[in-house]
Design a protein around this motif. Structure first.
Motif, PDB file in Angstrom:
ATOM      1  N   PHE A 114      37.315  13.759  22.399  1.00 56.88           N
ATOM      2  CA  PHE A 114      36.399  14.709  21.766  1.00 56.88           C
ATOM      3  C   PHE A 114      35.187  13.983  21.186  1.00 56.88           C
ATOM      4  O   PHE A 114      34.062  14.492  21.205  1.00 56.88           O
ATOM      5  CB  PHE A 114      37.127  15.488  20.669  1.00 56.88           C
ATOM      6  N   ASP A 115      35.413  12.763  20.687  1.00 57.13           N
ATOM      7  CA  ASP A 115      34.335  11.961  20.133  1.00 57.13           C
ATOM      8  C   ASP A 115      33.272  11.695  21.198  1.00 57.13           C
ATOM      9  O   ASP A 115      32.067  11.811  20.941  1.00 57.13           O
ATOM     10  CB  ASP A 115      34.916  10.645  19.604  1.00 57.13           C
ATOM     11  N   GLN A 116      33.694  11.325  22.402  1.00 60.88           N
ATOM     12  CA  GLN A 116      32.761  11.103  23.504  1.00 60.88           C
ATOM     13  C   GLN A 116      32.101  12.410  23.943  1.00 60.88           C
ATOM     14  O   GLN A 116      30.908  12.453  24.272  1.00 60.88           O
ATOM     15  CB  GLN A 116      33.493  10.460  24.690  1.00 60.88           C
ATOM     16  N   PHE A 117      32.889  13.449  23.946  1.00 60.84           N
ATOM     17  CA  PHE A 117      32.419  14.789  24.291  1.00 60.84           C
ATOM     18  C   PHE A 117      31.253  15.189  23.381  1.00 60.84           C
ATOM     19  O   PHE A 117      30.198  15.642  23.838  1.00 60.84           O
ATOM     20  CB  PHE A 117      33.621  15.735  24.133  1.00 60.84           C
ATOM     21  N   ILE A 118      31.427  14.984  22.080  1.00 62.71           N
ATOM     22  CA  ILE A 118      30.399  15.337  21.115  1.00 62.71           C
ATOM     23  C   ILE A 118      29.185  14.427  21.251  1.00 62.71           C
ATOM     24  O   ILE A 118      28.041  14.857  21.101  1.00 62.71           O
ATOM     25  CB  ILE A 118      30.968  15.270  19.687  1.00 62.71           C
ATOM     26  N   ALA A 119      29.433  13.145  21.539  1.00 59.19           N
ATOM     27  CA  ALA A 119      28.312  12.209  21.707  1.00 59.19           C
ATOM     28  C   ALA A 119      27.373  12.682  22.813  1.00 59.19           C
ATOM     29  O   ALA A 119      26.146  12.516  22.716  1.00 59.19           O
ATOM     30  CB  ALA A 119      28.845  10.813  22.018  1.00 59.19           C
ATOM     31  N   CYS A 120      27.937  13.269  23.867  1.00 58.23           N
ATOM     32  CA  CYS A 120      27.102  13.779  24.966  1.00 58.23           C
ATOM     33  C   CYS A 120      26.229  14.945  24.512  1.00 58.23           C
ATOM     34  O   CYS A 120      25.147  15.165  25.055  1.00 58.23           O
ATOM     35  CB  CYS A 120      27.984  14.211  26.140  1.00 58.23           C
ATOM     36  N   MET A 121      26.689  15.691  23.521  1.00 53.20           N
ATOM     37  CA  MET A 121      25.912  16.820  23.014  1.00 53.20           C
ATOM     38  C   MET A 121      24.795  16.371  22.083  1.00 53.20           C
ATOM     39  O   MET A 121      23.925  17.169  21.736  1.00 53.20           O
ATOM     40  CB  MET A 121      26.824  17.809  22.289  1.00 53.20           C
ATOM     41  N   HIS A 122      24.830  15.112  21.664  1.00 48.36           N
ATOM     42  CA  HIS A 122      23.797  14.590  20.763  1.00 48.36           C
ATOM     43  C   HIS A 122      22.858  13.651  21.515  1.00 48.36           C
ATOM     44  O   HIS A 122      22.414  12.640  20.975  1.00 48.36           O
ATOM     45  CB  HIS A 122      24.439  13.869  19.575  1.00 48.36           C
ATOM     46  N   GLN A 123      22.575  13.991  22.765  1.00 45.09           N
ATOM     47  CA  GLN A 123      21.665  13.201  23.587  1.00 45.09           C
ATOM     48  C   GLN A 123      20.300  13.895  23.606  1.00 45.09           C
ATOM     49  O   GLN A 123      20.100  14.851  24.360  1.00 45.09           O
ATOM     50  CB  GLN A 123      22.210  13.044  25.005  1.00 45.09           C
ATOM     51  N   PRO A 124      19.357  13.447  22.788  1.00 44.06           N
ATOM     52  CA  PRO A 124      18.071  14.164  22.709  1.00 44.06           C
ATOM     53  C   PRO A 124      17.182  13.973  23.926  1.00 44.06           C
ATOM     54  O   PRO A 124      16.209  14.715  24.103  1.00 44.06           O
ATOM     55  CB  PRO A 124      17.425  13.537  21.462  1.00 44.06           C
ATOM     56  N   ASP A 125      17.491  12.992  24.770  1.00 37.95           N
ATOM     57  CA  ASP A 125      16.603  12.677  25.887  1.00 37.95           C
ATOM     58  C   ASP A 125      16.748  13.642  27.061  1.00 37.95           C
ATOM     59  O   ASP A 125      15.954  13.582  28.010  1.00 37.95           O
ATOM     60  CB  ASP A 125      16.860  11.250  26.394  1.00 37.95           C
ATOM     61  N   TYR A 126      17.771  14.516  27.045  1.00 43.16           N
ATOM     62  CA  TYR A 126      18.030  15.383  28.186  1.00 43.16           C
ATOM     63  C   TYR A 126      17.582  16.810  27.903  1.00 43.16           C
ATOM     64  O   TYR A 126      17.766  17.342  26.802  1.00 43.16           O
ATOM     65  CB  TYR A 126      19.524  15.371  28.535  1.00 43.16           C
ATOM     66  N   ASP A 127      17.018  17.432  28.931  1.00 43.62           N
ATOM     67  CA  ASP A 127      16.649  18.844  28.821  1.00 43.62           C
ATOM     68  C   ASP A 127      17.883  19.734  28.910  1.00 43.62           C
ATOM     69  O   ASP A 127      17.958  20.779  28.251  1.00 43.62           O
ATOM     70  CB  ASP A 127      15.667  19.222  29.935  1.00 43.62           C
ATOM     71  N   TYR A 128      18.839  19.313  29.762  1.00 46.26           N
ATOM     72  CA  TYR A 128      20.087  20.072  29.933  1.00 46.26           C
ATOM     73  C   TYR A 128      21.268  19.117  29.973  1.00 46.26           C
ATOM     74  O   TYR A 128      21.165  18.016  30.524  1.00 46.26           O
ATOM     75  CB  TYR A 128      20.069  20.886  31.244  1.00 46.26           C
ATOM     76  N   VAL A 129      22.377  19.557  29.391  1.00 41.79           N
ATOM     77  CA  VAL A 129      23.638  18.824  29.484  1.00 41.79           C
ATOM     78  C   VAL A 129      24.673  19.786  30.045  1.00 41.79           C
ATOM     79  O   VAL A 129      24.941  20.844  29.451  1.00 41.79           O
ATOM     80  CB  VAL A 129      24.107  18.279  28.123  1.00 41.79           C
ATOM     81  N   ILE A 130      25.223  19.444  31.197  1.00 37.82           N
ATOM     82  CA  ILE A 130      26.199  20.302  31.875  1.00 37.82           C
ATOM     83  C   ILE A 130      27.556  19.620  31.853  1.00 37.82           C
ATOM     84  O   ILE A 130      27.675  18.447  32.202  1.00 37.82           O
ATOM     85  CB  ILE A 130      25.759  20.575  33.326  1.00 37.82           C
ATOM     86  N   PHE A 131      28.570  20.371  31.444  1.00 36.16           N
ATOM     87  CA  PHE A 131      29.919  19.836  31.360  1.00 36.16           C
ATOM     88  C   PHE A 131      30.795  20.436  32.461  1.00 36.16           C
ATOM     89  O   PHE A 131      30.887  21.659  32.585  1.00 36.16           O
ATOM     90  CB  PHE A 131      30.544  20.143  29.995  1.00 36.16           C
ATOM     91  N   ASP A 132      31.400  19.554  33.239  1.00 33.12           N
ATOM     92  CA  ASP A 132      32.448  19.946  34.184  1.00 33.12           C
ATOM     93  C   ASP A 132      33.749  19.677  33.459  1.00 33.12           C
ATOM     94  O   ASP A 132      34.237  18.555  33.416  1.00 33.12           O
ATOM     95  CB  ASP A 132      32.326  19.109  35.465  1.00 33.12           C
ATOM     96  N   THR A 133      34.313  20.719  32.842  1.00 36.46           N
ATOM     97  CA  THR A 133      35.412  20.497  31.910  1.00 36.46           C
ATOM     98  C   THR A 133      36.764  20.490  32.605  1.00 36.46           C
ATOM     99  O   THR A 133      36.927  20.999  33.717  1.00 36.46           O
ATOM    100  CB  THR A 133      35.434  21.566  30.810  1.00 36.46           C
ATOM    101  N   ALA A 134      37.726  19.919  31.897  1.00 38.39           N
ATOM    102  CA  ALA A 134      39.104  19.891  32.375  1.00 38.39           C
ATOM    103  C   ALA A 134      39.633  21.320  32.474  1.00 38.39           C
ATOM    104  O   ALA A 134      39.024  22.256  31.940  1.00 38.39           O
ATOM    105  CB  ALA A 134      39.965  19.067  31.423  1.00 38.39           C
ATOM    106  N   PRO A 135      40.786  21.516  33.164  1.00 31.09           N
ATOM    107  CA  PRO A 135      41.384  22.847  33.200  1.00 31.09           C
ATOM    108  C   PRO A 135      41.418  23.480  31.817  1.00 31.09           C
ATOM    109  O   PRO A 135      41.605  22.803  30.808  1.00 31.09           O
ATOM    110  CB  PRO A 135      42.783  22.588  33.754  1.00 31.09           C
ATOM    111  N   THR A 136      41.261  24.766  31.770  1.00 28.37           N
ATOM    112  CA  THR A 136      40.856  25.481  30.573  1.00 28.37           C
ATOM    113  C   THR A 136      41.691  25.183  29.339  1.00 28.37           C
ATOM    114  O   THR A 136      41.159  25.030  28.251  1.00 28.37           O
ATOM    115  CB  THR A 136      40.891  26.996  30.857  1.00 28.37           C
ATOM    116  N   GLY A 137      43.007  25.087  29.480  1.00 30.89           N
ATOM    117  CA  GLY A 137      43.860  24.865  28.320  1.00 30.89           C
ATOM    118  C   GLY A 137      43.503  23.599  27.571  1.00 30.89           C
ATOM    119  O   GLY A 137      43.473  23.569  26.341  1.00 30.89           O
ATOM    120  N   HIS A 138      43.214  22.532  28.298  1.00 30.96           N
ATOM    121  CA  HIS A 138      42.843  21.262  27.676  1.00 30.96           C
ATOM    122  C   HIS A 138      41.500  21.392  26.963  1.00 30.96           C
ATOM    123  O   HIS A 138      41.318  20.870  25.856  1.00 30.96           O
ATOM    124  CB  HIS A 138      42.769  20.162  28.727  1.00 30.96           C
TER     125      HIS A 138
END
Length: 291
Positions: A114-138
């Motif tokens: 989750f720590d890495q997951f959140i770090a990706c959301m705090h990337q100001p250099d990107y216009d868009y951040v797209i997540f290909d997430t694990a199966p829904t329960g996870h």
């Protein structure tokens, strides 16, 4: 489109293909885009025919596109080292080793991911951040984590000051950052959850369960992509007609129970791998998403 797009759904429904196609489509329009997978079983590297790791890597042949894989094992190693580094200067090795052992459980791995997951959301250099997430329960488990920390932190603070996921002081600071990220996930102006499903019973049932679980977390910014729909021009073929008769019933079911926007993506004759095929799907996505 919102800055953050989360593609999720049952394994095998095509979320990696569609998230990759959306990322390529945006990058080809000049938008600096980061595509992140949190799925241990993701084939993101196979889709683009190149290696992918914990650091963002430029995609060969696509300007403005970067891909990244959040590996739980490597995330855990980095998380533990970051938490233990300041302690090594203050405590004997046997004390640090004891703390490290307490941080070796599955809860620490989840937090590290989750720590890495959140770090990706705090990337100001990107216009868009797209997540290909694990199966829904996870994915849902990750999103629920910050809300369950307060009591655990409070109890640990009254004892040793250490938890199974690190020191209380550092953890409290991290939790504030995580809470801010969850608020972003709930903000429909910043985040869109895209459920990818197939027109079949099991995939739709899982999508609806997951949709309701997200709503319990006050995340209502949802849409659905029904993937693999028989193209209209092929429905006269005997085999395709039989498949369409089944699919049409499930499409009607989705429309009856899902409250968000619903779009359809056709069944493609080839696997969605390689830049040409990905770009083709991206053009279809741009059409149905009206971007």
């Amino acid at each position: 489109m919102t800055k953050f797009l989360f593609f999720s759904g049952k394994g095998g429904v095509g979320k990696t293909s569609l998230s990759s196609s959306a990322a390529v489509m945006l990058a080809q329009r000049g938008e600096k885009t980061l595509l992140v997978t949190t799925d241990p079983a993701s084939n993101l590297g196979d889709v683009f025919h190149q290696s992918v790791g914990l650091l963002a890597t430029p995609v060969v042949g696509v300007d403005n596109l970067y891909i990244q894989e959040i590996d739980p094992v490597e995330s855990l190693r980095l998380y533990k080292e970051r938490a233990l580094a300041p302690l090594r200067e203050l405590f004997p090795e046997d004390v640090v080793r004891s703390i490290e052992e307490k941080m070796s459980g599955p809860c620490t791995e989840e937090i590290a991911t989750f720590d890495q997951f959140i770090a990706c959301m705090h990337q100001p250099d990107y216009d868009y951040v797209i997540f290909d997430t694990a199966p829904t329960g996870h994915t849902l488990r990750l999103l629920e984590l910050p809300g369950s920390w307060s009591a655990h932190i409070e109890m640990s603070a009254q004892g040793t000051g250490q938890t199974c996921i690190g020191g209380v002081e550092a953890l409290t600071a991290s939790k504030k950052q995580y809470d801010q990220a969850v608020q972003a996930l709930r903000d429909g102006n910043r985040t869109q959850f895209v459920f990818v499903t197939r027109p079949d019973r099991i995939a739709i049932q899982e999508m609806m369960r997951s949709s309701k679980e997200l709503q319990k977390l006050n995340i209502d910014n949802q849409m659905a992509i029904v993937n693999g729909v028989i193209p209209e021009e092929d429905r006269d073929h005997p085999y395709a007609a039989r498949r369409w008769a089944v699919q049409s019933k499930y499409l009607a079911q989705v429309q009856a129970v899902f409250t968000g926007r619903i779009v359809e993506i056709p069944l493609y004759p080839d696997d969605v791998v390689g830049l040409d095929n990905i770009s083709e799907v991206g053009r279809d996505l741009a059409h149905v998403l009206a971007v």
